[in-house]
Design an enzyme around this catalytic site. Structure first.
Site, PDB file in Angstrom:
ATOM      1  N   GLY A   1      42.873  54.177  36.666  1.00 14.37           N
ATOM      2  CA  GLY A   1      43.252  54.820  37.910  1.00 14.37           C
ATOM      3  C   GLY A   1      44.591  54.402  38.469  1.00 14.37           C
ATOM      4  O   GLY A   1      45.563  54.160  37.750  1.00 14.37           O
TER       5      GLY A   1
ATOM      6  N   GLY B   1      45.444  51.672  39.882  1.00 21.11           N
ATOM      7  CA  GLY B   1      45.847  50.321  39.512  1.00 21.11           C
ATOM      8  C   GLY B   1      46.606  50.303  38.208  1.00 21.11           C
ATOM      9  O   GLY B   1      47.612  49.592  38.055  1.00 21.11           O
TER      10      GLY B   1
ATOM     11  N   TYR C   1      30.116  51.805  51.812  1.00 20.48           N
ATOM     12  CA  TYR C   1      31.543  51.810  51.482  1.00 20.48           C
ATOM     13  C   TYR C   1      32.382  51.563  52.731  1.00 20.48           C
ATOM     14  O   TYR C   1      33.332  50.773  52.720  1.00 20.48           O
ATOM     15  CB  TYR C   1      31.920  53.131  50.827  1.00 20.48           C
TER      16      TYR C   1
ATOM     17  N   SER D   1      40.957  50.974  52.829  1.00 26.35           N
ATOM     18  CA  SER D   1      40.721  52.412  52.793  1.00 26.35           C
ATOM     19  C   SER D   1      40.627  52.960  54.206  1.00 26.35           C
ATOM     20  O   SER D   1      40.197  52.255  55.133  1.00 26.35           O
ATOM     21  CB  SER D   1      39.418  52.722  52.050  1.00 26.35           C
TER      22      SER D   1
END
Length: 310
Positions: free
Chosen positions: A27, A29, A177, A151
């Protein structure tokens, strides 16, 4: 176009700089690691899956023409013993050169309530507690900056220190999350202030990468439904290369300590890196102190300590 989408920003020269980054095997990263290497950085990449890490390392070596530009170490964020062992390996790998940039990208999403090897709710353990432990273990070796991927989901997170791991119920993917990312924002706020007041010369930056097409959204449990979700969201979500821009911006640009960086588009879903506003809870210094004290106790760090015996 400049990789960070701001045309006036020149590409940084990271020649001779050592970067330690989790989450580089996939992804955004992976894309961030590739770009940092193109800019000349020497990378130490802690990975959970060696095979995926080797594929990324091979691509970096091929593209940069530098066979010694990347080194892999083993680390599983779902197991604190692995984090401690991984930190020791990283310290050995960097040696006297130390760490210029420490970047925490790795994270997870779970469609059911699961637990880590240490009994933590999985997302809180992997997304928040393990990165805190790794940061504290490596902090004495960091010279310039710590970057932590949080996030925008922190805005829906709620803290309950009486039941932080949802053992009494109330778990959902959204709740778990969101809590994991709010915990990250809060310990990041506290650590940024500690670094600033201690005049360490090291700062901390928080990042919201936006909505990025990565494996994290494949959490339905059905490969077919995952494909449908990916296709439906493709027009909205950014590709991983674009999603990496906020991480790269936070890692390489002169910024006020403790900034929160993410896309400038509506809802922070996509766009060019800029300064973002965070929720009121994520700015609550009393809450940050309480959550950080709890988190440090969970991971076995005594109050005021900055590292464990390696």
């Amino acid at each position: 176009m400049n990789v960070m989408a701001w045309e006036h920003l020149s590409e940084p020269d990271l020649t001779g700089r050592t970067v330690v980054m989790t989450g580089a095997s996939d992804g955004l990263g992976r894309e961030a690691a590739l770009q940092l290497a193109r800019w000349g950085a020497d990378l130490v990449l802690p990975v959970r899956t060696r095979l995926k890490g080797e594929a990324v390392a091979a691509r970096i070596r091929r593209e940069t023409g530098r066979p010694h530009s990347v080194e892999l170490t083993a680390l599983d964020l779902a197991d604190l013993s692995s984090v401690r062992e991984g930190a020791a390996q990283i310290v050995q790998a960097v040696g006297e050169r130390g760490i210029d940039l420490l970047i925490s990208v790795a994270g997870t999403v779970s469609r059911h309530r699961e637990e880590t090897a240490d009994g933590f709710e999985l997302m809180t353990g992997v997304n928040a507690l393990a990165p805190l432990l790794l940061t504290e273990l490596l902090l004495p070796h960091v010279r310039e900056r710590v970057v932590v991927v949080a996030s925008g989901a922190h805005t829906v997170g709620r803290i309950d220190l009486d039941d932080p791991h949802f053992r009494r119920g109330g778990w959902s993917l959204r709740a778990g999350y969101g809590r994991s990312k709010l915990v990250t924002m809060l310990w990041g706020l506290e650590l940024a202030e500690r670094l600033r007041s201690g005049r360490t010369g090291v700062d901390l930056q928080l990042v919201h990468p936006g909505w990025v097409l990565t494996n994290l959204q494949n959490a339905t449990g059905s490969p077919r439904l995952d494909r449908v979700v990916t296709e439906v969201t493709r027009p909205i979500a950014m590709p991983a290369e674009q999603g990496a821009a906020s991480v790269l911006f936070a890692a390489t640009q002169p910024l006020p300590p403790g900034s929160y960086i993410g896309p400038d588009g509506p809802g922070g879903l996509r766009g060019r890196p800029t300064f973002l506003r965070r929720s009121a809870d994520a700015l609550d210094r009393d809450l940050a102190r309480d959550v950080t004290t709890w988190a440090r106790a969970e991971i076995g760090l005594s109050e005021g300590a900055s590292e464990l015996d390696l």
